[in-house]
Enzyme design. Structure first.
Site, PDB file in Angstrom:
ATOM      1  N   PHE A  99       0.810  -1.222   0.000  1.00  0.00           N
ATOM      2  CA  PHE A  99       0.000   0.000   0.000  1.00  0.00           C
ATOM      3  C   PHE A  99       0.840   1.268   0.000  1.00  0.00           C
ATOM      4  CE2 PHE A  99       0.872   0.008   4.500  1.00  0.00           C
ATOM      5  CZ  PHE A  99       0.619   1.280   4.965  1.00  0.00           C
ATOM      6  N   LYS A 100       2.099   1.161   0.406  1.00  0.00           N
ATOM      7  CA  LYS A 100       2.951   2.351   0.439  1.00  0.00           C
ATOM      8  C   LYS A 100       3.121   2.962  -0.947  1.00  0.00           C
ATOM      9  CE  LYS A 100       3.500   1.625   4.812  1.00  0.00           C
ATOM     10  NZ  LYS A 100       4.727   1.414   5.548  1.00  0.00           N
ATOM     11  N   ASP A 101       2.947   2.166  -1.993  1.00  0.00           N
ATOM     12  CA  ASP A 101       3.053   2.706  -3.359  1.00  0.00           C
ATOM     13  C   ASP A 101       2.019   3.791  -3.621  1.00  0.00           C
ATOM     14  OD1 ASP A 101       5.146   1.004  -4.225  1.00  0.00           O
ATOM     15  OD2 ASP A 101       3.725  -0.602  -4.651  1.00  0.00           O
ATOM     16  N   LEU A 139       3.848   6.732  -2.177  1.00  0.00           N
ATOM     17  CA  LEU A 139       5.251   6.926  -2.526  1.00  0.00           C
ATOM     18  C   LEU A 139       5.520   6.940  -4.026  1.00  0.00           C
ATOM     19  CD1 LEU A 139       6.827   5.020   0.441  1.00  0.00           C
ATOM     20  CD2 LEU A 139       7.185   7.419  -0.156  1.00  0.00           C
ATOM     21  N   THR A 160       7.726   0.492   3.432  1.00  0.00           N
ATOM     22  CA  THR A 160       8.012   1.881   3.074  1.00  0.00           C
ATOM     23  C   THR A 160       9.358   2.011   2.374  1.00  0.00           C
ATOM     24  OG1 THR A 160       6.668   2.873   4.810  1.00  0.00           O
ATOM     25  CG2 THR A 160       8.477   4.181   4.005  1.00  0.00           C
TER      26      THR A 160
END
Length: 495
Positions: free
Chosen positions: A112-114, A117, A147
């Protein structure tokens, strides 16, 4: 829109300055001075448009020194088909008429960090132009697993940037570690820290607050910023996907505009569920925010008692991205619930630093009870949830998503609440093959990336292409340091 520090309301920064700085120099988190309000007309305007357009319109409410046209270009770059494996970007999967899953792992690192980011490097690059900054920004990142890779993927070879990632040695999955230590890019660095995520995060915050280090780096032509969720440029893109999920449910006839939904979010650092809180504060029809923790249940206890106490055993679990005892983004929630009382927030944060514990006011306790429900899921429960969802729905979930699914069911049993609920899926099951295989009754034949094929053969689900590409990829980074040595690693990296 101005941004102020949770520890000093007199700080006033433009959005570009806040994103560029990352963390306020007083140690506080930069936060918008007001929460923009949305109504049904605004939501209706998003129901039948693409994710990229939703992102631009929502972010424009907060980033008033960026144009909506700029933000749409950034969103097209961040969420296009070369980055994400589905046009929906963040699709909602319906498992039952009142149970839905928001999939946030279709980006380049399968986590989900994509979602944030892939956007943050573009916001930051634009911020450097807007502020006329000529120094090179060094992004410092502490990661509990996802992350770090997502940040390096986003910032790799971006002009006027360098990025150094710290992760806890032996505290991430084998696939997560392989993703990081094989990262391409001339401007990236990776270092394992002997300790846990909280140690790595504390080290990064210490470096940010060290005036001598900042001065040394300035003389070398660098300044520091962050890609962790302490940076507002990380939180804001996450607000978008809660609003998008609601619009998808309306579009698909699962709910009627104005109906309330609950969100159940697996979280350790509190950033992901904080974004859902901001969406609710903006006017999104949200009922309960269900906070799902693993065995590191500091947030569960806090939401139930109003006492935050990190003085407890640290557990290394099969859901490592949640193995956290100091939840940084909670500070932004306390700031909002206290009526933006920076002195009160400073007292809590000082107590946390000095004794590892604080207790919030009765007013905040009341607000927490109204907004949140906290629960946790142990290792056996995580395994059971993976098995249950695979057996009952033919739906394969990872260990973090399983924590959310289990806690969602705990909440329903405890409350009797029948409100449609979206639980958040934060990573592909292929990032945690060994635990997922074991949960569905298989014996892992190896470790790390070699298990990708086994999980595919057993389940018939697709292996994310970038994870498949890890097989045989050469390791580039082998650096390890003790906690006090993180400063030296950064200074060496930026010689």
């Amino acid at each position: 829109m101005k941004y102020l520090s949770t520890r000093d309301r007199s700080v006033r920064l433009d959005a570009a300055e806040a994103i560029e700085m990352g963390l306020s120099r007083d140690g506080g988190l930069l936060t918008p001075c007001e929460i923009p309000q949305i109504d049904e007309a605004f939501l209706n305007s998003l129901v039948h448009v693409r994710y990229q357009e939703r992102a631009a319109k929502v972010m424009a409410l907060y980033l008033t020194d960026y144009t909506e046209a700029e933000l749409l270009t950034f969103a097209e770059n961040a969420y296009g088909p070369e980055k994400f494996d589905t046009d929906a970007v963040a699709p909602v999967r319906t498992l039952h008429e009142t149970t839905h899953c928001l999939e946030l792992w279709h980006g380049p690192t399968s986590a989900f960090k994509d979602m944030a980011l892939q956007m943050l490097p573009q916001l930051l690059s634009a911020a450097l132009r807007k502020t006329g900054e000529d120094k090179t920004v060094c992004i410092l990142v502490a990661t509990s697993g996802d992350t770090g890779k997502a940040a390096m993927e986003g910032f790799a070879d971006v002009p006027q940037t360098k990025i150094m990632v710290f992760y806890p040695k032996d505290g991430v999955s084998r696939v997560q570690e392989t993703q990081m230590v094989t990262q391409d890019g001339e401007n990236v660095g990776v270092c394992a820290v002997v300790g846990n995520f909280d140690d790595a995060q504390a080290g990064v915050k210490r470096i940010f607050s060290d005036a001598a280090i900042r001065e040394t780096l300035a003389q070398r032509g660098y300044f520091l910023s962050s890609a962790n969720s302490i940076n507002w440029g990380r939180i804001l893109p996450q607000v978008v996907y809660y609003i998008s999920a609601y619009c998808d449910l309306v579009r698909d006839g699962r709910i009627v505009m104005g109906d309330k939904v609950n969100f159940c979010v697996p979280t350790g650092n509190f950033g992901d569920i904080l974004a859902a809180y901001y969406a609710k504060r903006m006017g999104l029809p949200v009922g309960k925010l269900i906070c799902a923790s693993n065995c590191n249940d500091v947030l569960t206890d806090f939401l139930r008692t109003g006492v935050y106490d990190r003085n407890r055993p640290f557990h290394t679990t099969m859901s490592p991205s949640m193995d956290i005892l100091i939840s940084s983004n909670l500070e932004r929630l306390l700031f909002d619930l206290s009526g933006e009382n920076d002195a009160e927030v400073r007292r809590y944060m000082d107590a946390l630093a000095q004794s590892g514990r604080y207790e919030v006011s009765d007013a905040i306790k009341k607000a927490l009870a109204e907004q949140y429900w906290g629960g946790f899921c142990d290792e056996a429960g995580t395994t059971a949830a993976i098995a249950k969802y695979y057996k009952d729905y033919g739906y394969l979930i990872d260990t973090h998503t399983a924590v959310a699914a289990s806690v969602m069911e705990q909440y329903r049993a405890a409350s009797g609440d029948k409100t449609p609920t979206v639980f958040v899926s934060t990573a592909s099951p292929y990032k945690f093959c060994d635990s997922v295989l074991t949960a569905i009754g298989q014996t892992p034949a190896g470790d790390g990336v070699e298990l990708l094929d086994q999980l595919h053969d057993v389940t018939g689900t697709a292996v994310p292409r970038r994870l498949a590409a890890l097989k045989g990829k050469a390791r580039r980074f082998d650096l390890t340091c003790e906690k006090p040595g993180m400063d030296g690693v950064v200074l060496d990296f930026l010689k």
